[in-house]
Design an enzyme around this catalytic site. Structure first.
Site, short mmCIF file in Angstrom:
data_model
loop_
_atom_site.label_atom_id
_atom_site.label_comp_id
_atom_site.label_asym_id
_atom_site.label_seq_id
_atom_site.Cartn_x
_atom_site.Cartn_y
_atom_site.Cartn_z
N HIS A 26 0.86 5.27 1.19
CA HIS A 26 0.35 6.42 2.11
C HIS A 26 0.63 7.70 1.22
CE1 HIS A 26 0.50 4.01 5.75
NE2 HIS A 26 1.34 3.37 5.12
N HIS B 142 0.91 -1.39 0.24
CA HIS B 142 0.20 -0.06 0.03
C HIS B 142 0.99 1.28 -0.09
CE1 HIS B 142 0.36 -1.14 4.25
NE2 HIS B 142 0.47 0.14 4.72
#
Length: 137
Positions: free
Chosen positions: A104, A102
């Site tokens: 950010h 992922h």
């Protein structure tokens, strides 16, 4: 390491857990971090099961970063900020807390960055910020 299909992001992708979604298509999901390091902290994840960036197919990684760029532009426009910290933590040693790759997007300065996954944010405020980002898309 084997991909854990019970991790929180896998469960969000299957609809088993809620998320404040900002963007979704057939390959990627962008949603608000519920433990934000700054107002507007958004996560972008590929829907492909991969633990780290190194596990991700290069074509999916390329598409995901295109969406990261799209969401970053929407954060800047929707929230009226002119700087975003982009982080991708690969592996627990690097600070990755969820074993699903992922990105950010944190609208703040590196010098003002809050502690990672430190405390739950105000969910109503997070929803309001998400609406501003979505409107800018």
């Amino acid at each position: 390491m084997t991909y854990d299909d019970q991790n929180i992001f896998a469960r969000i992708l299957r609809g088993e857990l809620p998320a404040i979604k900002v963007y979704e298509d057939d390959q990627v999901l962008a949603f608000m971090d519920i433990m934000p390091q700054a107002d507007g902290h958004t996560l972008v994840i590929p829907k492909t099961p991969a633990i780290t960036l190194l596990d991700l197919d290069p074509e999916i990684a390329a598409y995901t970063i295109q969406v990261v760029q799209k969401i970053a532009k929407a954060i800047e426009k929707g929230l009226g900020v002119d700087g975003i910290v982009l982080m991708q933590l690969s592996g627990a040693t690097a600070g990755q807390t969820v074993p699903h790759v992922h990105f950010h997007l944190v609208p703040t300065s590196l010098h003002n960055l809050g502690k990672h996954a430190a405390q739950m944010g105000d969910q109503e405020k997070i929803k309001q910020l998400a609406e501003k980002i979505k409107a800018a898309l």
